[in-house]
Design a protein around this motif. Structure first.
Motif, PDB file in Angstrom:
ATOM      1  N   VAL A 118       0.936  -1.369   0.060  1.00 16.84           N
ATOM      2  CA  VAL A 118      -0.060  -0.014   0.057  1.00 16.84           C
ATOM      3  C   VAL A 118       0.734   0.581   0.449  1.00 16.84           C
ATOM      4  CG1 VAL A 118      -1.843   1.718   1.292  1.00 16.84           C
ATOM      5  CG2 VAL A 118      -1.523  -1.027   1.213  1.00 16.84           C
ATOM      6  N   PHE A 160       1.834   5.453   0.268  1.00 17.70           N
ATOM      7  CA  PHE A 160       0.613   6.157   0.756  1.00 17.70           C
ATOM      8  C   PHE A 160       0.981   7.755  -0.177  1.00 17.70           C
ATOM      9  CE2 PHE A 160      -0.440   3.379   3.902  1.00 17.70           C
ATOM     10  CZ  PHE A 160      -1.922   4.200   3.950  1.00 17.70           C
ATOM     11  N   GLU A 182      -1.622  11.359   1.416  1.00 16.21           N
ATOM     12  CA  GLU A 182      -2.522  10.695   2.790  1.00 16.21           C
ATOM     13  C   GLU A 182      -2.782  10.105   3.352  1.00 16.21           C
ATOM     14  OE1 GLU A 182      -3.219   9.545  -2.646  1.00 16.21           O
ATOM     15  OE2 GLU A 182      -1.869   8.027  -1.492  1.00 16.21           O
ATOM     16  N   ALA A 192      -8.019   7.602   3.284  1.00 15.79           N
ATOM     17  CA  ALA A 192      -7.144   6.464   2.087  1.00 15.79           C
ATOM     18  C   ALA A 192      -6.495   5.846   3.187  1.00 15.79           C
ATOM     19  CB  ALA A 192      -5.467   8.104   2.291  1.00 15.79           C
ATOM     20  N   LYS A 207      -9.631   3.367   2.221  1.00 15.89           N
ATOM     21  CA  LYS A 207      -9.869   2.525   0.866  1.00 15.89           C
ATOM     22  C   LYS A 207      -8.939   2.612   0.352  1.00 15.89           C
ATOM     23  CE  LYS A 207     -12.440   7.029  -0.537  1.00 15.89           C
ATOM     24  NZ  LYS A 207     -12.767   8.148  -1.547  1.00 15.89           N
ATOM     25  N   LYS A 208      -8.144   2.839   1.234  1.00 16.76           N
ATOM     26  CA  LYS A 208      -6.523   1.710   0.732  1.00 16.76           C
ATOM     27  C   LYS A 208      -5.801   0.809   1.606  1.00 16.76           C
ATOM     28  CE  LYS A 208      -3.832   6.058  -1.808  1.00 16.76           C
ATOM     29  NZ  LYS A 208      -2.976   5.092  -2.363  1.00 16.76           N
TER      30      LYS A 208
END
Length: 224
Positions: A75, A77, A83, A89, A92-93
Motif C-alpha cells: 500500500v 501513500f 494521504e 485514504a 480505501k487503500k
C-alpha cells in the motif's frame, strides 16, 4: 502456504551471542551478575529476532517479511497528497482490502515517531482532531491502537520513520503475527572459555533458528 501443493522449507541458522567479562570482574562476580548475563543473552536474542522477522535476508538468518518476494500486498501513500494523514485514504487503500479471514486478527508495526506525528494528529475534513476515534495511546501503555487495531512500536532501524524515509521505503506494516513461523531448537547451548589474548572470560550462547511467514494474505507493507 497457500495452494495444496505449496510448501515452506526451513533451514538451521546458527545464532551466536557472546559476552566478555574481564578477569578482575570475573573473580569478583556475584550471583546477581550471573543472572544479569543470562538476561542480557535473552535480550540480545529477542532484539536480533525482531529485526530478522522484519528485515532478515534469509541467508544466515530468518527471512524477513520486507524481503520475502511472496509478500506482494503493498500500500503506497502519496506524500504530496497527504494521504498518510488522511483517514479516508487508510479506509480505501488498506482496511477495505483486508480479506474476511484476516479481519480482527492483525496488528500494526510503526516507529513511535510516525505514530505520534501523523496518526495521533489525524483530522477529519472539517479540520477537527479525530483523537481517540482513530489513534490512541492509553495512559501508562507502551504501545497504542489505530482504528481499533493494536499498534506495536519498533525502533526506526526496523521500520523507518515516515518523516525521514525516502520514497519507496516501508514506513509501517500490517500483519497477523501468528502467520509467521519460527523454527528453533528452543534452547541455548552456553559455553564459557578464557580468551588468552584479552584476559577475559567469554560466555558464548548458541541457538538454532530460522523463520518465514506462512500465510502472506494478511500481510501488508505500507510505503511512503
Amino acid at each position: 502456504a497457500g495452494d495444496a501443493d505449496a510448501y515452506v522449507s526451513f533451514g538451521a541458522n546458527l545464532g551466536e551471542i557472546k559476552i566478555a567479562t574481564s578477569l578482575i570482574a570475573y573473580v569478583q562476580t556475584l550471583e546477581a551478575f550471573e543472572q544479569e548475563i543470562a538476561e542480557r543473552i535473552a535480550e540480545a536474542y529477542v532484539e536480533a529476532m525482531d529485526n530478522a522477522i522484519v528485515n532478515g535476508t534469509g541467508t544466515g538468518s530468518p527471512l524477513g517479511i520486507t524481503k520475502d518476494p511472496r509478500v506482494t500486498n503493498v500500500v503506497e501513500f502519496s506524500d504530496g497528497k497527504g494521504e498518510f494523514d488522511a483517514w479516508d485514504a487508510w479506509r480505501k487503500k488498506l482496511f477495505a482490502k483486508i480479506p474476511i479471514k484476516k479481519r480482527g486478527q492483525g496488528e500494526f508495526l510503526f516507529a513511535p515517531s510516525t505514530f505520534e506525528s501523523h496518526l495521533l494528529t489525524m483530522k477529519d475534513k472539517n479540520d477537527r482532531p479525530l483523537g481517540r476515534e482513530a489513534a490512541d495511546i492509553a495512559d501508562g501503555e507502551a504501545d497504542g491502537k489505530f482504528f481499533g487495531r493494536a499498534v506495536t512500536f519498533v525502533e526506526p532501524d526496523i521500520v523507518a520513520d515516515y518523516d525521514t524515509a525516502e520514497a519507496g521505503t516501508v514506513v509501517g506494516i500490517y500483519w497477523v503475527p501468528t502467520d509467521y513461523a519460527i523454527n528453533s531448537n528452543l534452547q541455548f547451548g552456553v559455553q564459557r572459555y578464557f580468551d588468552q589474548n584479552t584476559n577475559e572470560w567469554v560466555d558464548k550462547a548458541l541457538v538454532i533458528c530460522d523463520g518465514k511467514i506462512l500465510d502472506t494474505t494478511g500481510c501488508y507493507l505500507l510505503k511512503k
